[in-house]
Design a protein around this motif. Structure first.
Motif, short mmCIF file in Angstrom:
data_model
loop_
_atom_site.label_atom_id
_atom_site.label_comp_id
_atom_site.label_asym_id
_atom_site.label_seq_id
_atom_site.Cartn_x
_atom_site.Cartn_y
_atom_site.Cartn_z
N GLY A 69 13.84 50.47 59.83
CA GLY A 69 13.54 49.60 58.71
C GLY A 69 12.16 48.97 58.76
O GLY A 69 11.73 48.30 57.81
N GLU A 70 11.44 49.16 59.87
CA GLU A 70 10.12 48.54 60.02
C GLU A 70 9.12 49.08 59.01
O GLU A 70 8.33 48.32 58.43
CB GLU A 70 9.60 48.79 61.44
CG GLU A 70 8.23 48.19 61.70
CD GLU A 70 7.72 48.50 63.10
OE1 GLU A 70 6.63 48.00 63.45
OE2 GLU A 70 8.40 49.26 63.83
N LEU A 71 9.17 50.38 58.76
CA LEU A 71 8.19 51.00 57.86
C LEU A 71 8.37 50.50 56.43
O LEU A 71 7.39 50.20 55.74
CB LEU A 71 8.32 52.52 57.91
CG LEU A 71 7.21 53.32 57.23
CD1 LEU A 71 5.86 53.00 57.85
CD2 LEU A 71 7.49 54.81 57.31
N PHE A 72 9.60 50.39 55.98
CA PHE A 72 9.85 49.92 54.62
C PHE A 72 9.41 48.46 54.44
O PHE A 72 8.96 48.06 53.35
CB PHE A 72 11.33 50.06 54.27
CG PHE A 72 11.74 51.46 53.94
CD1 PHE A 72 11.17 52.13 52.86
CD2 PHE A 72 12.68 52.13 54.69
CE1 PHE A 72 11.54 53.42 52.54
CE2 PHE A 72 13.05 53.43 54.39
CZ PHE A 72 12.49 54.08 53.31
N THR A 73 9.53 47.66 55.50
CA THR A 73 9.09 46.28 55.43
C THR A 73 7.60 46.20 55.17
O THR A 73 7.13 45.48 54.27
CB THR A 73 9.44 45.54 56.72
OG1 THR A 73 10.86 45.56 56.91
CG2 THR A 73 8.95 44.10 56.68
N HIS A 74 6.81 46.94 55.94
CA HIS A 74 5.36 46.94 55.78
C HIS A 74 4.95 47.56 54.44
O HIS A 74 4.01 47.08 53.79
CB HIS A 74 4.70 47.67 56.93
CG HIS A 74 4.84 46.97 58.25
ND1 HIS A 74 4.23 45.76 58.53
CD2 HIS A 74 5.53 47.31 59.38
CE1 HIS A 74 4.53 45.39 59.76
NE2 HIS A 74 5.31 46.31 60.30
N LEU A 75 5.65 48.61 54.04
CA LEU A 75 5.35 49.23 52.75
C LEU A 75 5.59 48.26 51.60
O LEU A 75 4.78 48.17 50.67
CB LEU A 75 6.22 50.48 52.56
CG LEU A 75 5.72 51.80 53.14
CD1 LEU A 75 6.79 52.87 53.00
CD2 LEU A 75 4.44 52.25 52.45
N GLY A 76 6.70 47.55 51.66
CA GLY A 76 7.02 46.60 50.60
C GLY A 76 6.00 45.48 50.50
O GLY A 76 5.60 45.08 49.40
N VAL A 77 5.57 44.98 51.64
CA VAL A 77 4.57 43.90 51.65
C VAL A 77 3.26 44.37 51.05
O VAL A 77 2.64 43.70 50.21
CB VAL A 77 4.37 43.36 53.07
CG1 VAL A 77 3.19 42.40 53.13
CG2 VAL A 77 5.64 42.67 53.56
N SER A 78 2.80 45.56 51.46
CA SER A 78 1.53 46.10 50.94
C SER A 78 1.62 46.39 49.45
O SER A 78 0.69 46.09 48.69
CB SER A 78 1.15 47.37 51.70
OG SER A 78 0.81 47.09 53.04
#
Length: 272
Positions: A69-78
């Protein structure tokens, strides 16, 4: 259709032959070929894994970060930062482009100042932006908004001024009020140029964001790349860069689809 003894013989409708649309896959042939050659070069030792991780390793890292889930978190923020900057900067640029395109007086008062602002490299303002906004979300929003502002402004103003004057005169001759004339003649005529500005702005949006997210951010793809660089995790660094490329292509594709539907009346977009 043929007849026998007065009876009509029904013929089956011709069968349609369905063929795969290879033209739809053609734009992705070169990127896939580059990935294959990249993998082969890494496997044969022509490309060092210390300099550039192989695609299979990057894909495995991406899959692992997606599962956690780490990648989706950073993607969502960007994505949220990019969208917010586009809305603010694009909205201001669109409003000023309309004003200066429709009013010569507004153009005389504001265009010189806006052109001076446009020619200042917005990334060169980072030291001032930190002093003004600190290192929080305001600084990132300001940089992205400033980056997309000028492109939307210029193309909106150019689109308004490029509308055929004869069409405007014809609308007035038919008794159109200013609001109806703008809605039915001027704005539709300016939309092709506005969409060009939007597509350029989307590219600058992602370019600015990756720099803005290095300003002591705690999340986002830029932060992920910077943190991974410190720990020499090259696979994550390259993954972050590739994700920016994918997001940029996705944004451009969605804009082209929207452009094709909105401008369906135009002969240049009728076959899209």
């Amino acid at each position: 259709m043929t007849t026998y003894d007065g009876f009509a013989e029904r013929s089956d409708p011709p069968r349609r032959s369905y063929r795969p649309e290879f033209s739809a896959l053609l734009p992705y042939a070169l990127p896939l070929a580059i990935l294959v050659l990249w993998e082969i070069g890494s496997a044969t030792g022509l490309i060092s894994d210390r300099a550039l991780p192989r695609p299979s390793q990057i894909i495995a890292t991406g899959a692992s970060m997606t599962a956690s889930g780490e990648l989706f978190t950073h993607l969502g923020v960007s994505a949220a930062r990019a969208l917010a900057g586009l809305i603010v900067g694009g909205g201001i640029g669109f409003a000023l482009g309309l004003a200066n395109g429709l009013s010569r007086r507004w153009d005389e008062v504001t265009d010189t100042t806006l052109q001076m602002i446009r020619n200042i490299p917005h990334l060169a303002l980072i030291p001032l932006v930190i002093l003004w906004f600190g290192i929080g979300e305001g600084a990132k929003l300001f940089l992205v908004a400033l980056g997309v502002f000028s492109l939307i402004y210029l193309n909106t103003m150019h689109g308004i001024r490029s509308v055929d004057p004869q069409l405007i005169e014809m609308g007035r001759a038919y008794g159109m009020r200013p609001a109806a004339l703008f809605r039915k003649v001027i704005l539709p005529g300016a939309l092709p140029s506005i969409f060009v500005g939007l597509r350029y702005a989307l590219g600058i949006m992602w370019l600015t964001l990756i720099v803005a997210e290095t300003l002591s951010a705690s999340s986002g793809l830029g932060y992920l790349a910077m943190k991974s660089r410190e720990f020499m995790q090259l696979d994550i660094v390259v993954l972050s860069i590739l994700l920016y490329a994918v997001l940029g292509k996705l944004a451009d594709t969605l804009t082209r689809i929207l452009e094709g539907r909105v401008l369906r009346w135009s002969p240049a977009h009728a076959d899209r």
